[in-house]
Design a protein around this motif. Structure first.
Motif, short mmCIF file in Angstrom:
data_model
loop_
_atom_site.label_atom_id
_atom_site.label_comp_id
_atom_site.label_asym_id
_atom_site.label_seq_id
_atom_site.Cartn_x
_atom_site.Cartn_y
_atom_site.Cartn_z
N SER A 81 0.85 -1.19 0.00
CA SER A 81 0.00 0.00 0.00
C SER A 81 0.89 1.24 0.00
N THR A 82 0.25 2.39 0.05
CA THR A 82 0.95 3.66 0.25
C THR A 82 0.67 4.16 1.65
N ALA A 83 1.51 5.07 2.15
CA ALA A 83 1.29 5.62 3.49
C ALA A 83 -0.05 6.34 3.55
N GLY A 84 -0.38 7.08 2.48
CA GLY A 84 -1.63 7.81 2.45
C GLY A 84 -2.84 6.90 2.53
N GLU A 85 -2.82 5.77 1.80
CA GLU A 85 -3.96 4.87 1.83
C GLU A 85 -4.05 4.09 3.14
N MET A 86 -2.91 3.81 3.76
CA MET A 86 -2.97 3.14 5.06
C MET A 86 -3.61 4.05 6.11
N VAL A 87 -3.30 5.34 6.05
CA VAL A 87 -3.94 6.29 6.96
C VAL A 87 -5.43 6.42 6.63
N GLN A 88 -5.75 6.43 5.35
CA GLN A 88 -7.15 6.48 4.92
C GLN A 88 -7.92 5.26 5.45
N TRP A 89 -7.29 4.10 5.40
CA TRP A 89 -7.88 2.86 5.91
C TRP A 89 -8.16 2.97 7.41
N TYR A 90 -7.16 3.41 8.17
CA TYR A 90 -7.35 3.58 9.61
C TYR A 90 -8.43 4.60 9.92
N GLN A 91 -8.45 5.69 9.17
CA GLN A 91 -9.43 6.75 9.42
C GLN A 91 -10.86 6.22 9.25
N ALA A 92 -11.11 5.49 8.17
CA ALA A 92 -12.44 4.94 7.95
C ALA A 92 -12.81 3.93 9.03
N LEU A 93 -11.85 3.07 9.40
CA LEU A 93 -12.13 2.05 10.41
C LEU A 93 -12.40 2.67 11.77
N MET A 94 -11.56 3.62 12.19
CA MET A 94 -11.70 4.21 13.51
C MET A 94 -12.92 5.12 13.62
N ASN A 95 -13.41 5.59 12.50
CA ASN A 95 -14.59 6.45 12.51
C ASN A 95 -15.88 5.67 12.31
#
Length: 437
Positions: A255-269
């Motif tokens: 993955s990319t760093a940006g998409e990994m953060v995007q993944w966490y953001q959606a999951l945590m929200n």
């Protein structure tokens, strides 16, 4: 063992959409300085990093090279290694939500018997590493087996035959083990009749628009992959088929760093799992403080949910979610020895200790506002031409912190961090973000 259920199922996953946000330029410069200085100090080949700050959006930064003449770019992909496990855990919880499995089901209901693998181990014990199983990736000679025939495709079923005697009886201890997540992948395929890669693509990656994230060997390589380095050598010419097919549902994703953060953001929200599933995901157990695909740690006095990843040849990843502020950090590096964790610690410390005001309080600021913001004592909520009937204050993890009928109230006893405020009027409910200093 249950018969295979050949079924095509879809998950209802909402993608997080937000209007354009402006990342604080001073904080962005500070974060860039962090990765530049960490790369120089530790002679790291390349770093790709991303930081999500609530109300500010996402910063992406890169430093170093993929290989001589090719600098790291934010759209380059890196192996995330064991950060694959969170995807697998979420996939299994989605299967629970769709009534295809239960967490307390036993292995014998889905899989054939294997030597040294207790068929009474439950899916829950796989996902939280309390199974006691021997880690097949630690068998003597494992790295040599991968390198002797780097083009060979290994199957999880084949790797199960490598398992040694268990470390302890299931449920009586805790030990991190890749075998657990390989078995989980096998169960997912067995109950759906679909490949693990297809399940990931259909249920998580496509709905969340993670277009640069893929499962190596089983999906085509997307875009540009950063060269991996280990011991000062560029291993890009060495095929990774054996390594990543063996890692599979325990560690083969890129993955990319940006998409990994995007993944966490959606999951945590709360956009991926229902509340009960998310509670299971974040029920931390054992000496590893491990939930399902994610762990809990205290870093510089702050509680973070985190996971790392390391794979031969060499990639290293580190993800962190600060539970008080909602800040998310993702770091990917393309070399071993590993430094992603140390870089992530510096980034999250810089982000949460930098006084950045949240100026976007609701979708349309003309509808109302909260002030002062940030605040440390008294705050006031105002909505022009509307009477506020009820106010709820909620933590980033969804916990109700305060309920009040007063539009001016004290937050002096709140821990520092980010809070969400919901103000109910006769015309509906408006949401605000508040940063407690």
């Amino acid at each position: 063992m249950k018969n295979k259920i050949f079924i095509v199922f879809s998950f209802s996953v909402l993608t997080l959409f937000s209007r354009a946000q402006s990342f604080d330029p001073a904080l962005a410069a500070n974060l860039q300085q962090v990765i530049d200085s960490m790369r120089t100090a530790n002679t790291i080949k390349g770093i790709s990093a991303a930081v999500y700050y609530p109300g500010q959006g996402t910063w992406k930064g890169v430093t170093g090279i993929s290989h001589p003449g090719s600098p790291i770019t934010s759209d380059m992909e890196f192996a995330v290694a064991s950060n694959t496990k969170l995807f697998t855990a979420v996939l299994m919880l989605k299967l629970v939500e769709n009534n295809l499995i239960q967490l307390d089901d036993s292995l014998h209901e889905y899989l054939p018997a294997y030597n040294n693998i207790d068929s009474n181990i439950t899916i829950r014990q796989l996902l939280n590493h309390t199974s006691g199983l021997y880690d097949v990736t630690s068998v003597p000679g494992y790295p040599d087996s991968m390198l002797n025939d780097p083009n060979r495709v290994y199957t999880a079923a084949e790797l199960m035959t490598w398992a040694g005697p268990p470390l302890f009886a299931a449920g009586t201890g805790w030990s991190y083990c890749n075998t657990n997540y390989l078995l989980a992948g096998m169960i997912a395929e067995g109950v759906t009749g679909q490949s693990y890669g297809r399940l990931l693509r259909d249920s998580i990656l496509t709905p969340l628009q993670l277009d640069s994230t893929f499962l190596d060997v089983y999906e085509n390589v997307l875009y540009t992959v950063a060269h991996p380095w280990q011991g000062g050598m560029d291993f890009n010419s060495t095929p990774r088929t054996s390594i990543n097919s063996a890692a599979w549902s325990a560690g083969a994703m890129y993955s990319t760093a940006g998409e990994m953060v995007q993944w966490y953001q959606a999951l945590m929200n709360g956009q991926v799992l229902n509340p009960n599933s998310f509670s299971e995901l974040t029920t931390f157990v054992g000496s590893g403080n491990y939930g399902m695909g994610i762990g809990r740690a205290v870093i510089n006095g702050r509680t973070v949910w985190t996971h790392g990843g390391l794979i031969w040849g060499g990639y290293n990843s580190s993800m962190m979610y600060d539970t008080a502020t909602g800040v998310i950090v993702g770091v990917l590096t393309n070399q071993l020895p590993a430094y992603a964790f140390q870089v992530a610690v510096q980034l999250i410390s810089s982000a949460v200790n930098t006084p950045v005001g949240i100026t976007e309080t609701i979708a349309n600021p003309s509808y109302g506002f909260v002030y002062p913001n940030p605040a440390n004592d008294i705050v006031t909520i105002e909505i022009p031409d509307q009477k506020i009937n009820h106010i709820s204050v909620i933590s980033p993890t969804g916990r109700l912190v305060k309920e009040t009928l007063e539009t001016t109230f004290s937050i002096s006893d709140f821990p520092s961090g980010l809070y969400f405020i919901k103000a109910q009027t006769a015309e509906g409910t408006l949401s605000f973000k508040l940063l407690k200093q």
